[in-house]
Structure formats: structure tokens, C-alpha cells
Design a protein around this motif. Structure first.
Motif, short mmCIF file in Angstrom:
data_model
loop_
_atom_site.label_atom_id
_atom_site.label_comp_id
_atom_site.label_asym_id
_atom_site.label_seq_id
_atom_site.Cartn_x
_atom_site.Cartn_y
_atom_site.Cartn_z
N MET A 1 0.91 -1.17 -0.07
CA MET A 1 0.01 0.06 0.08
C MET A 1 0.88 1.25 0.01
SD MET A 1 -3.28 0.71 -0.04
CE MET A 1 -4.16 2.21 0.17
N GLU A 2 1.87 1.32 0.67
CA GLU A 2 2.78 2.49 0.96
C GLU A 2 3.78 2.80 -0.72
OE1 GLU A 2 4.48 5.73 2.46
OE2 GLU A 2 3.10 4.25 3.41
N GLN A 3 3.77 1.36 -1.10
CA GLN A 3 4.68 1.59 -2.59
C GLN A 3 3.29 2.14 -3.54
OE1 GLN A 3 5.85 -2.14 -3.75
NE2 GLN A 3 7.74 -2.01 -2.63
N LYS A 4 2.14 1.93 -3.44
CA LYS A 4 1.30 2.51 -4.34
C LYS A 4 1.01 4.12 -4.07
CE LYS A 4 -1.39 -1.70 -4.94
NZ LYS A 4 -2.69 -2.18 -4.68
N LYS A 5 1.11 4.33 -2.80
CA LYS A 5 0.97 5.75 -2.28
C LYS A 5 2.22 6.53 -2.93
CE LYS A 5 0.54 8.74 1.74
NZ LYS A 5 0.38 8.73 3.14
N ASN A 6 3.12 6.14 -2.73
CA ASN A 6 4.72 6.85 -3.17
C ASN A 6 4.50 6.93 -4.66
OD1 ASN A 6 5.70 7.14 -0.60
ND2 ASN A 6 6.66 4.83 -0.83
N PHE A 7 3.95 5.96 -5.31
CA PHE A 7 4.02 5.88 -6.79
C PHE A 7 2.77 6.91 -7.39
CE2 PHE A 7 1.54 4.57 -10.72
CZ PHE A 7 2.56 4.49 -11.62
N ILE A 8 1.84 7.08 -6.56
CA ILE A 8 0.90 8.03 -6.87
C ILE A 8 1.40 9.59 -6.55
CG2 ILE A 8 -1.22 9.04 -6.57
CD1 ILE A 8 -2.52 6.18 -5.82
N ILE A 9 2.18 9.72 -5.50
CA ILE A 9 2.74 10.88 -5.34
C ILE A 9 3.65 11.47 -6.18
CG2 ILE A 9 4.19 12.25 -3.29
CD1 ILE A 9 2.64 10.52 -1.13
N ASN A 10 4.57 10.35 -6.44
CA ASN A 10 5.66 10.84 -7.86
C ASN A 10 5.05 11.14 -8.91
OD1 ASN A 10 7.72 10.22 -5.82
ND2 ASN A 10 7.98 8.32 -6.46
N VAL A 11 3.97 10.35 -9.46
CA VAL A 11 3.29 10.68 -10.56
C VAL A 11 2.84 12.16 -10.70
CG1 VAL A 11 1.34 10.05 -12.21
CG2 VAL A 11 2.95 8.24 -11.42
N VAL A 12 1.84 12.63 -9.56
CA VAL A 12 1.36 13.84 -9.56
C VAL A 12 2.61 15.01 -9.45
CG1 VAL A 12 -0.03 15.25 -8.05
CG2 VAL A 12 -0.70 12.88 -8.16
N TYR A 13 3.57 14.47 -8.74
CA TYR A 13 4.54 15.65 -8.30
C TYR A 13 5.23 15.90 -9.77
CZ TYR A 13 9.31 17.73 -6.97
OH TYR A 13 10.06 18.35 -6.81
N TYR A 14 5.66 14.87 -10.23
CA TYR A 14 6.49 15.10 -11.53
C TYR A 14 5.51 15.70 -12.80
CZ TYR A 14 10.60 13.12 -9.41
OH TYR A 14 11.71 12.98 -8.80
N GLY A 15 4.14 15.20 -12.79
CA GLY A 15 3.12 15.99 -13.61
C GLY A 15 3.12 17.30 -13.41
N ILE A 16 3.12 17.79 -12.31
CA ILE A 16 3.03 19.02 -12.00
C ILE A 16 4.26 19.99 -12.49
CG2 ILE A 16 3.03 20.86 -9.95
CD1 ILE A 16 1.11 19.10 -8.70
N VAL A 17 5.45 19.18 -11.98
CA VAL A 17 6.68 19.96 -12.52
C VAL A 17 6.59 20.08 -13.93
CG1 VAL A 17 9.16 19.66 -12.49
CG2 VAL A 17 7.79 19.18 -10.29
N LEU A 18 6.31 19.01 -14.74
CA LEU A 18 6.33 18.87 -16.20
C LEU A 18 5.42 19.84 -16.74
CD1 LEU A 18 7.22 17.68 -18.73
CD2 LEU A 18 5.37 15.94 -18.79
N GLY A 19 4.16 20.04 -16.04
CA GLY A 19 3.08 21.12 -16.43
C GLY A 19 3.76 22.47 -16.45
N ILE A 20 4.50 22.91 -15.18
CA ILE A 20 5.02 24.02 -14.99
C ILE A 20 6.18 24.54 -16.10
CG2 ILE A 20 6.57 25.53 -13.53
CD1 ILE A 20 5.00 24.03 -11.12
N VAL A 21 6.86 23.32 -16.45
CA VAL A 21 8.06 23.59 -17.56
C VAL A 21 7.42 23.84 -18.77
CG1 VAL A 21 9.65 22.48 -18.78
CG2 VAL A 21 9.70 22.07 -16.05
N VAL A 22 6.46 23.22 -19.14
CA VAL A 22 5.72 23.23 -20.59
C VAL A 22 5.11 24.84 -20.53
CG1 VAL A 22 3.88 22.55 -21.86
CG2 VAL A 22 5.33 20.81 -20.96
#
Length: 369
Positions: A1-22
Motif C-alpha cells: 500500500m505504501e508503494q502505491k501511495k509513493n507511486f501516485i505521489i511521484n506521478v502527481v509531483y512530476y506531472g505538476i513539474v512537467l506542466g510548469i516547465v511546459v
């Protein structure tokens, strides 16, 4: 469960960073394009300026002289291309009417006569129908030519209207390049002063990775263009075309274009030979074009992938997706961006996913800051 949580957090975080960069990149390209071009020119000229300063001392005359020589060279190239283009258009304008009257009109008339005779021998009613169809096609072609003429006039009008804005943009880019060249290091230091300390190292790593990846990308496509040049030279020599090496060199430069590549020149040439009745020459050129295209499509993911450190399949996916998303910019930009992210992950600068272990075999290229 912890791994899934970390996966979702990483996806959202890097998605936001990528959106800001774009978003920042789109804003920069829309409103800061001339200054970005000026900075890129200053960055390209920086090694030459530094080498001259090392020998003759830091003098603003050296910086001004380098950039003046750069623009003189660019002006000479543009002038030469302009003269060559005007000469080619003049020759084309001289030969087009004769080509139209001597080739296209007789060919089209022969085709129409053949079709009419073929159907008239079979059924007079069908021949009348064919006449009506041909008349309709002729009217459609006439309307299409009119639409094309209108479109060309509209395009020329819009191009002329955009000339003042383009000239202002070019002028600002030139002036900004002078300022960037004269005070390059101070400007860069001030820009870095705005960036938080914890991000400065990452920014320098991204910059170094970008330069290194672009260099590898250029080497990869230089290899592909060289291969195309050799293939065309041999093919033209076998076919018996005059000046095979010079013609192959020109077409291999066009090979850098996405999707079409050599087809930008070869396809119209093949059609021209078939229309002129040189069937054998058209077939030879078609076979040569097919061979070059197949070899290019097979080797491109492998050669580019080996240079930039991506698996050929990943490179192929990046090339295709990038081209669909942003055309020629995405064709080159997406593989470069993915390579930089992968390199930073392999070096432990960033962590994409905890279960994705860095590749310890990757070595960082030393690039001067």
C-alpha cells in the motif's frame, strides 16, 4: 500500500513539474523568443570569445568583433542563398511554359484521347458519360487552381503584413545578442541568483545534460546523413546520373527533415520522370528511394538510441510521440528531454520511482558550464 501511495505521489509531483516547465516554455517562446535567440547566439560564441580573451586579454572590442564577424558571415550566407534562389526561380520560370506546352498538355490530351477511344469502341453511351466526367474534372481542376491562387495571394498578403513584426523581432534578437555577449557571465550569475540554492546544482546538471545530449544527437544524425550520402552516391553512379556526389550531398542534407526526408526531393523527381516518359529512370529512382527509406527507418532508432543512451524501442516511441505532439520540435525535443531525465535518475540526482534502480554503468559526460 505504501508503494502505491509513493507511486501516485511521484506521478502527481512530476506531472505538476512537467506542466510548469511546459507552461513556462510556452510563455518564453511566445514573449521572450528574441531574447532566447540572442542568448543562444551568445552561448554559441562564448568558446570563441573566451579563447580570444585568453590570448589577448578581456576587451569589449574582441566581443564586439566576434559577434560582428558572426553576423557578417550569416548575412553572406543569406545573401548567397537569396541569389541562388532567385537564379533557380528564373530558370524555372523560363523552362515551365515550354515544359507545360511540350509535355503536360500533349500527355494529358493523349490520355483523354485514349480513354475516349477505349470507351467509344465499347459503348457510345459510355463514351458520352466519360466526356461528361472529363468535363467535370476539368471544371473541378479549374476551380481548384482558383482556390490555390486565392490561398497563395492570402498567404503572401499575411506574410507581407507580418514583415514589420518579424523585422522588429530580428532586430531585438540581434541587439540582445550583443548585450549577452558583452556581459555574458554577469547576466548568467544574476539569473542564477534568482534560483534557490537547492535547485542550482540540478539546473546545472540539466544544462550539462542538455548540451551533451544535443551533441550526441547531432553526431547520430550526422552518421545517418553520411550513410544516406554514400547510398545516394553509389545509386546515382550506378544509374548514370551526372555529378552523383554533388547531387547526393544536397539531398542528404535534406534528409534531416522529418517524415519525408529524402522524399522531399526524390518523390517529385520520380513523378517528373514518369510524366516525362522516362519509365526506366523513374523505376530506378523509386527502388533507390525505397532502399534508402527502409535502411533509414531501421537504423535511426538504433543509431540515435546508442548515442543518447536510450533503448532503440524507447527512442522510436519518443520520436513518434514527439513528432505527433509538436512536429519537428517534438521529434528532437522529446528524446532529448527523456534522455536528460534518465541520466539524472541514473546519477542519483532525481528519483523517478523507488523501484526503478539507477543504471550504475552510465557515466556522465564532462561539459563545461
Amino acid at each position: 500500500m505504501e508503494q502505491k501511495k509513493n507511486f501516485i505521489i511521484n506521478v502527481v509531483y512530476y506531472g505538476i513539474v512537467l506542466g510548469i516547465v511546459v507552461a513556462v516554455s510556452m510563455f518564453a517562446m511566445n514573449y521572450l523568443a528574441p531574447f532566447i535567440v540572442g542568448f543562444i547566439i551568445a552561448f554559441i560564441l562564448k568558446p570563441i570569445v573566451q579563447k580570444l580573451i585568453k590570448h589577448f586579454g578581456d576587451n569589449k572590442l574582441i566581443r564586439v568583433g566576434v559577434i560582428l564577424l558572426f553576423y557578417i558571415l550569416i548575412g553572406f550566407i543569406i545573401f548567397w542563398l537569396f541569389i541562388a534562389g532567385i537564379s533557380a526561380l528564373q530558370n524555372f520560370a523560363k523552362t515551365l511554359p515550354a515544359f507545360y506546352e511540350a509535355t503536360l498538355v500533349p500527355t494529358f490530351k493523349s490520355m483523354v484521347d485514349f480513354i475516349e477511344k477505349f470507351f467509344s469502341d465499347m459503348n457510345p453511351v459510355m463514351a458520352q458519360t466519360v466526356d461528361q466526367v472529363i468535363s467535370g474534372v476539368a471544371e473541378s481542376m479549374k476551380g481548384m487552381v482558383g482556390n490555390i491562387s486565392t490561398g497563395v495571394i492570402t498567404f503572401i498578403t499575411n506574410a507581407i503584413a507580418s514583415v514589420p513584426s518579424l523585422l522588429i523581432t530580428i532586430l531585438i534578437a540581434v541587439i540582445s545578442s550583443f548585450f549577452f555577449t558583452l556581459d555574458y557571465q554577469n547576466i548568467v550569475n544574476n539569473i542564477f541568483g534568482v534560483i534557490p540554492d537547492r535547485w542550482q546544482s540540478l539546473v546545472m546538471d540539466v544544462k550539462s545534460g542538455f548540451i551533451g545530449t544535443v551533441g550526441k544527437y547531432l553526431r547520430a544524425y550526422a552518421k545517418l546523413m553520411s550513410l544516406t550520402f554514400v547510398e545516394l552516391s553509389i545509386g546515382f553512379f550506378i544509374i548514370g546520373i551526372g555529378n552523383p556526389v554533388g547531387l547526393a550531398f544536397i539531398i542528404s542534407i535534406v534528409d534531416i527533415l522529418p517524415v519525408l526526408g529524402t522524399g522531399t526531393v526524390m518523390i517529385p523527381w520520380i513523378i517528373f520522370e514518369f510524366v516525362m516518359g522516362n519509365i526506366s529512370m523513374g523505376i530506378y529512382l523509386l527502388i533507390l528511394y525505397v532502399v534508402i527509406t527502409v535502411v533509414r527507418n531501421i537504423l535511426e532508432p538504433k543509431v540515435v538510441g546508442d548515442q543518447i543512451g536510450l533503448h532503440p524501442l524507447a527512442t522510436l516511441v519518443c520520436i513518434f510521440v514527439g513528432m505527433r505532439l509538436a512536429g519537428i520540435v517534438g521529434l528532437f525535443g522529446l528524446p532529448i528531454m527523456v534522455t536528460i531525465i534518465k541520466t539524472l535518475h541514473d546519477e542519483g540526482k532525481i528519483t523517478l520511482f523507488k523501484n526503478l534502480k539507477p543504471n550504475k554503468s552510465v557515466k556522465k559526460d564532462s561539459v563545461e558550464a
